[in-house]
Design a protein around this motif. Sequence first.
Motif, PDB file in Angstrom:
ATOM      1  N   TYR A 102       5.879 -44.292  61.364  1.00 24.99           N
ATOM      2  CA  TYR A 102       4.997 -43.963  63.021  1.00 24.99           C
ATOM      3  C   TYR A 102       5.530 -44.827  64.090  1.00 24.99           C
ATOM      4  O   TYR A 102       6.101 -45.245  65.073  1.00 24.99           O
ATOM      5  CB  TYR A 102       3.496 -44.776  62.733  1.00 24.99           C
ATOM      6  N   SER A 105       8.161 -43.584  65.301  1.00 23.55           N
ATOM      7  CA  SER A 105       8.000 -41.834  65.724  1.00 23.55           C
ATOM      8  C   SER A 105       7.584 -42.314  67.026  1.00 23.55           C
ATOM      9  O   SER A 105       7.222 -41.776  67.961  1.00 23.55           O
ATOM     10  CB  SER A 105       6.110 -41.045  65.063  1.00 23.55           C
ATOM     11  N   ASP A 106       7.297 -44.082  67.189  1.00 24.68           N
ATOM     12  CA  ASP A 106       6.841 -44.418  68.472  1.00 24.68           C
ATOM     13  C   ASP A 106       8.208 -43.980  69.390  1.00 24.68           C
ATOM     14  O   ASP A 106       9.160 -43.671  69.621  1.00 24.68           O
ATOM     15  CB  ASP A 106       6.793 -46.062  68.340  1.00 24.68           C
ATOM     16  N   LEU A 150      -3.475 -43.451  62.136  1.00 23.46           N
ATOM     17  CA  LEU A 150      -2.398 -42.751  62.354  1.00 23.46           C
ATOM     18  C   LEU A 150      -2.502 -41.450  61.451  1.00 23.46           C
ATOM     19  O   LEU A 150      -2.350 -40.108  62.108  1.00 23.46           O
ATOM     20  CB  LEU A 150      -1.439 -43.537  63.108  1.00 23.46           C
ATOM     21  N   SER A 151      -2.937 -42.051  60.260  1.00 31.96           N
ATOM     22  CA  SER A 151      -1.912 -40.289  58.875  1.00 31.96           C
ATOM     23  C   SER A 151      -3.692 -40.167  59.070  1.00 31.96           C
ATOM     24  O   SER A 151      -3.668 -38.385  59.090  1.00 31.96           O
ATOM     25  CB  SER A 151      -2.120 -41.290  57.517  1.00 31.96           C
ATOM     26  N   ASP A 154      -2.527 -37.033  61.117  1.00 29.97           N
ATOM     27  CA  ASP A 154      -1.214 -36.084  61.145  1.00 29.97           C
ATOM     28  C   ASP A 154      -1.957 -35.749  59.867  1.00 29.97           C
ATOM     29  O   ASP A 154      -1.746 -34.092  59.975  1.00 29.97           O
ATOM     30  CB  ASP A 154      -1.123 -36.952  60.693  1.00 29.97           C
ATOM     31  N   ARG A 378      -3.145 -38.885  69.318  1.00 30.02           N
ATOM     32  CA  ARG A 378      -2.423 -40.054  68.194  1.00 30.02           C
ATOM     33  C   ARG A 378      -1.432 -40.396  69.645  1.00 30.02           C
ATOM     34  O   ARG A 378      -1.270 -41.522  68.732  1.00 30.02           O
ATOM     35  CB  ARG A 378      -2.006 -39.156  67.038  1.00 30.02           C
ATOM     36  N   LEU A 382      -0.600 -44.403  69.526  1.00 29.49           N
ATOM     37  CA  LEU A 382       0.533 -45.255  68.306  1.00 29.49           C
ATOM     38  C   LEU A 382       1.175 -46.449  69.148  1.00 29.49           C
ATOM     39  O   LEU A 382       1.083 -47.154  68.669  1.00 29.49           O
ATOM     40  CB  LEU A 382       1.835 -44.284  68.224  1.00 29.49           C
TER      41      LEU A 382
END
Length: 394
Positions: A102, A105-106, A150-151, A154, A378, A382
């Motif tokens: 994550y 992923s930002d 965060l998961s 997803d 999300r 994040l």
Amino acid sequence: MKIWKYKRLSECSNFVSERTSNIAIDNYISTENMIENRGGVKEAAALPDVKSTSAYRPNDILLSNIRPYFCKIWFADKKGSCSNDVLVVRAKKEIDSKFLYYVLSDQNFFNWDSMTSKGTKMPRGTPNAIMKYSVPAIPLPTQQKIASILSAYDNLIQNYKKQIDALQTAASELYKEWFVRFRFPGYQNVEFENGIPKGWKVERIGTLYDSTSGGTPSREHEEYFQNGTYPWIKTGELKDCPIIETEESITDEAIKHSSAKLFEKDSLIIAMYGATIGQLGINKMKATCNQACCVLRPKKEKAFGIYYLFHFFKENREFIIGLGNGAAQQNLSQVLINKLKIVNPNKEILEIFEEKESMFFEKVYHLQQQITNLTQQRDLLLPRLMSGKLEVKK
């Protein structure tokens, strides 16, 4: 608000240099089958003609090292192989691998990767610069809590995507059953002539549909693309998911002063050339598209089905593309599309089919909206979690 301390990515992870000869269609990852905007991966279209490639394991993080602004990243859930243009990052013991995924992923990471990349036409990330990226140095339980939050988003997104896949499969099977295998309601009592049910006709698409192409407003007028009223569809957004999603909109002024045309909802849009030639989709609101797209609408007097046409193009894509022209690659055109022949079923069967298909497509549309909302939530959450602006309760 907590102020995190930071450490370099190199302090908490390594690039993997392992090799493998286990190269299979269901585990090979290249930049081509990584999906942009953190979309994960899809099955590869082909395998490289090599004896070994880079290897990855479950919980590794795969990054596309070409054009980092496409934001291609995947958290591996299996072991496999990948191309040299894919970087494999492996977390060290003191950091949670999902948390690190994550972090990378930002959008801030992709901005860093793009800023430090080299090259113009095909910019590539710089491994040394990537390893200098700042990672929050926070306790492992906090890392795991952030990853869990965060998961959850997803997992919901993946669940909705699976539902969309199931709906698309069901819709496709209905088309094949009725119009390929000819097992439509009452088929037992129907006579056949020349390979099709009696009373059905073979007609050119141009006699059943009106077609047009799009246009591109000048990028010199930035105001054309600000606070737009109508979605502007590009060929890259045609991905065979029935309902088209687009990120840009244009204004009424853009339409007035360019070749862009406004077309009604429930039109079929087809990519005529480029990397996505033959890809298609249906718009759910009034929209415009670029000049590489062909737009088809049923002629009112024919009342011909748009969902039926969607499946026709999807099932016959390779054949249709093969009819195109072009030296380097095949191109389609409105003229060619209008000349294509299609079976025109009787009105009663078509109406029943269109009603059933519209229910599938509406469900897909609503699931896509749910995915868009979850993705936005999300992506807003994040960076706040990563910066410590949003406190994580134990």
